[in-house]
Structure formats: C-alpha cells, structure tokens
Design an enzyme around this catalytic site. Structure first.
Site, PDB file in Angstrom:
ATOM      1  CG  MET A   1      -4.751 138.356  70.653  1.00 28.05           C
ATOM      2  SD  MET A   1      -4.305 137.614  68.934  1.00 28.05           S
ATOM      3  CE  MET A   1      -5.702 136.931  68.484  1.00 28.05           C
TER       4      MET A   1
ATOM      5  N   GLY B   1     -16.864 140.109  76.800  1.00 25.01           N
ATOM      6  CA  GLY B   1     -16.109 138.763  77.280  1.00 25.01           C
ATOM      7  C   GLY B   1     -14.887 139.028  77.893  1.00 25.01           C
ATOM      8  CG  HIS B   2     -11.575 140.638  75.548  1.00 32.34           C
ATOM      9  ND1 HIS B   2     -12.016 141.349  74.378  1.00 32.34           N
ATOM     10  CD2 HIS B   2     -10.714 139.824  75.334  1.00 32.34           C
ATOM     11  CE1 HIS B   2     -11.246 140.770  73.600  1.00 32.34           C
ATOM     12  NE2 HIS B   2     -10.644 139.900  74.072  1.00 32.34           N
TER      13      HIS B   2
ATOM     14  CE  LYS C   1     -14.957 133.410  71.373  1.00 30.64           C
ATOM     15  NZ  LYS C   1     -14.528 132.694  70.391  1.00 30.64           N
ATOM     16  CG  ASP C   2     -10.492 131.300  72.695  1.00 29.11           C
ATOM     17  OD1 ASP C   2     -11.017 130.948  71.471  1.00 29.11           O
ATOM     18  OD2 ASP C   2     -10.761 132.360  72.879  1.00 29.11           O
TER      19      ASP C   2
ATOM     20  CB  SER D   1     -12.375 140.140  68.453  1.00 24.37           C
ATOM     21  OG  SER D   1     -12.106 140.225  69.812  1.00 24.37           O
ATOM     22  NE  ARG D   2     -10.636 135.181  64.064  1.00 20.96           N
ATOM     23  CZ  ARG D   2      -9.524 134.713  64.677  1.00 20.96           C
ATOM     24  NH1 ARG D   2      -9.890 134.415  65.900  1.00 20.96           N
ATOM     25  NH2 ARG D   2      -8.333 134.880  64.648  1.00 20.96           N
TER      26      ARG D   2
HETATM   27  O1  PAF Z   1      -7.276 134.569  73.346  1.00 19.90           O
HETATM   28  C1  PAF Z   1      -6.723 135.282  72.693  1.00 19.90           C
HETATM   29  O2  PAF Z   1      -6.800 136.490  72.805  1.00 19.90           O
HETATM   30  C2  PAF Z   1      -5.144 135.107  72.383  1.00 19.90           C
HETATM   31  O3  PAF Z   1      -5.018 133.532  72.168  1.00 19.90           O
HETATM   32  C3  PAF Z   1      -3.987 135.303  73.663  1.00 19.90           C
HETATM   33  C4  PAF Z   1      -4.436 134.237  74.720  1.00 19.90           C
HETATM   34  C5  PAF Z   1      -4.024 136.657  74.121  1.00 19.90           C
HETATM   35  C6  PAF Z   1      -2.714 135.122  73.335  1.00 19.90           C
HETATM   36  O4  PAF Z   1      -2.086 135.840  72.183  1.00 19.90           O
END
Ligand code: PAF
Length: 273
Positions: free
Chosen positions: A21, A27-28, A140-141, A177-178
């Site tokens: 997003m 992390g990304h 993390k998610d 990001s938060r």
């Molecule tokens: O983890 C995220 O950033 C979002 O949930 C994702 C996987 C891009 C879906 O919008």
C-alpha cells in the site's frame, strides 16, 4: 499490466510480485530484494485499498508518498511498478468479493470486521492481473499471510506464497507504515511490544507452557506501559488455525495487537519448541 505479464510468461520469465500500500520502508524492501533474487522480473504494486479499511479506520490519513516510493524502487532496480486507481480496481457495478471463512474472524479479524474480505479480494484481483509465479508477504501480518495461503489453495491459484521475516528497528519495534503516526513518546513506549514478546519467549523456554499463564504474563507486561490505551489480543496461538492453545506445543505463535494512543500496532514471533 495483463498484456505485459502475458508477454513475460511467453518469454519464460518468472514473475515475483510484492503487493504493497506504498509508504515503502525496509520491511517492503526486504520482500522486494528477496523477490529480485528469486525471479526474472519483479512487479511491485502500490494501492491503498479502500475495501480493507473500516468506516472509522485510517484510509484517508494512511501515509502516501508516490514520489519517494518510485525513487526507492528505482534504486532497487525494480522493473515494474503497478499503481492502479480505485476506479480501475472497483469500477461501477463491481460486486464480487473473496471471503475466507472462519480464519478471517480471528485475531485482527475480530476487531476489523470485513478487513480480510477486502484484503483477500484485492490480492486475488492483483494476482489475476499480474499473474505472478511467486508472491511475497511479511510475517508481521501473520493472519493475512495465513488467509492468502488458504485462498490460493482453495481457489487453485498456481502461485507460491512466500512469507518473509519481520524487519525490526534497532530497538526491536517491527517496522510498519503506521509507526509514522507515533509521536516520540509513543514511539519509545511502543518498544514494550517486542520486550513482551522476547520475555514471553524466555518464559516458554524456561518451561511455562500453560496458555492462561502466558496470556496473563503478556497482558500484565503490556498494560505496565502507561501509553498503551487498549490491548486487543496478546497470547499464544496455533499458527495454522490461529486458535488459542490450551498448552504450548511444538510450534506456537505469540501475537499482539494493541493501541498506543490512537495508533494500532501488531507484532508476533513464531516459536519452535
Ligand atoms: O499488507 C498490505 O500492505 C496489504 O494488506 C496488501 C497485501 C497490499 C493488500 O492491500
């Protein structure tokens, strides 16, 4: 994008996909670097998906930095950045959604009704557009990764889902990001999460495997931080079903969701015993 992906596949190029997003952080970048190593072409998507935000959540204030993100991706040498508009993804008349039953209503799902339906829907759409061989998600998610794996299996999508380790700041805070929402005092207070996860890990390693004790220990440790305004969950869970475990066995997920001030943060560790 579909045309490009078809061409890549015709040329026998493997496609690695990192959905994001935006507001890209280390992390990304760790997911992107892994995808670059394992594939001929990496596609990164940036789309702040309205479908996965509740009416009282932070869709409008979610950090957006398209220019900074593009610069970071250029530096990484990323081939394709896919950045659709909401009207491309959800044109008038859009009415199909993906619901992964059961698991979407545990942990975060309990507190964010409809969130994982929004995630599973957008990720399925992105998979159909980008046609990746492999897709990369952060640990993390954790619940999100379990749900995506389930939907890929259930809907026979021919994609490998790769879950990569959490990237942390020096003091242990999971990068998110938060974290940008936290003021300096709150940022300091947020280290309570990793502290709690590490101390609970040691507790379990010392032989305490009773879930009630583990849960009590975690809740007490977290509520000891005055800037914690709400603990949504903090306990030991089965990493496959995300159900609370009566007793810790073999593999256990220690997971936390809480609010510091108004900012909701999540974190977890996966332990093998
Ligand atoms: O983890 C995220 O950033 C979002 O949930 C994702 C996987 C891009 C879906 O919008």
């Amino acid at each position: 994008m579909q045309h490009l992906s078809n061409q890549l596949r015709r040329d026998n190029k493997s496609i690695g996909f990192v959905p994001t997003m935006g507001a890209l952080h280390e992390g990304h970048l760790s997911l992107i670097r892994r995808a670059s190593k394992e594939n001929d072409m990496v596609v990164v998507s940036i789309f702040v998906n309205p479908l996965q935000f509740g009416p009282s959540e932070d869709f409008n204030k979610y950090p957006r930095d398209t220019r900074g993100d593009s610069e970071k991706l250029k530096k990484e040498g990323i081939g394709i950045l896919f950045m659709p508009e909401a009207s491309d993804m959800y044109p008038e008349g859009f009415s199909t959604q993906v619901e992964v039953e059961g698991i979407s209503n545990k942990l975060c799902g309990k507190f964010r009704p409809g969130h994982f339906r929004g995630v599973a829907t957008v990720v399925t759409k992105l998979f159909n557009i980008i046609k990746p061989h492999r897709a990369y998600f952060g640990q993390k998610d954790f619940e999100q990764a379990v749900i995506i794996k389930r939907s890929v299996k259930d809907l026979n999508m021919d994609i490998d889902i790769i879950v990569c380790p959490i990237v942390r700041e020096k003091d242990g805070l999971a990068i998110s990001s938060r974290n940008l929402y936290l003021n300096p005092e709150e940022r300091k207070a947020a280290t309570v999460i990793y502290g709690c996860l590490m101390e609970t890990t040691n507790l379990i390693k010392s032989g305490i495997i009773d879930k009630a004790r583990i849960k009590r220990f975690m809740e007490e440790r977290l509520s000891g931080e005055p800037l914690v305004t709400e603990i949504q969950y903090a306990s030991a869970y089965d990493p496959e079903t995300l159900d609370a475990l009566p007793e810790v066995k073999q593999e256990v997920l220690l997971a936390v969701a809480l609010k510091i001030g108004k900012t909701r943060l999540i974190d977890n560790v996966l332990l093998k015993i």
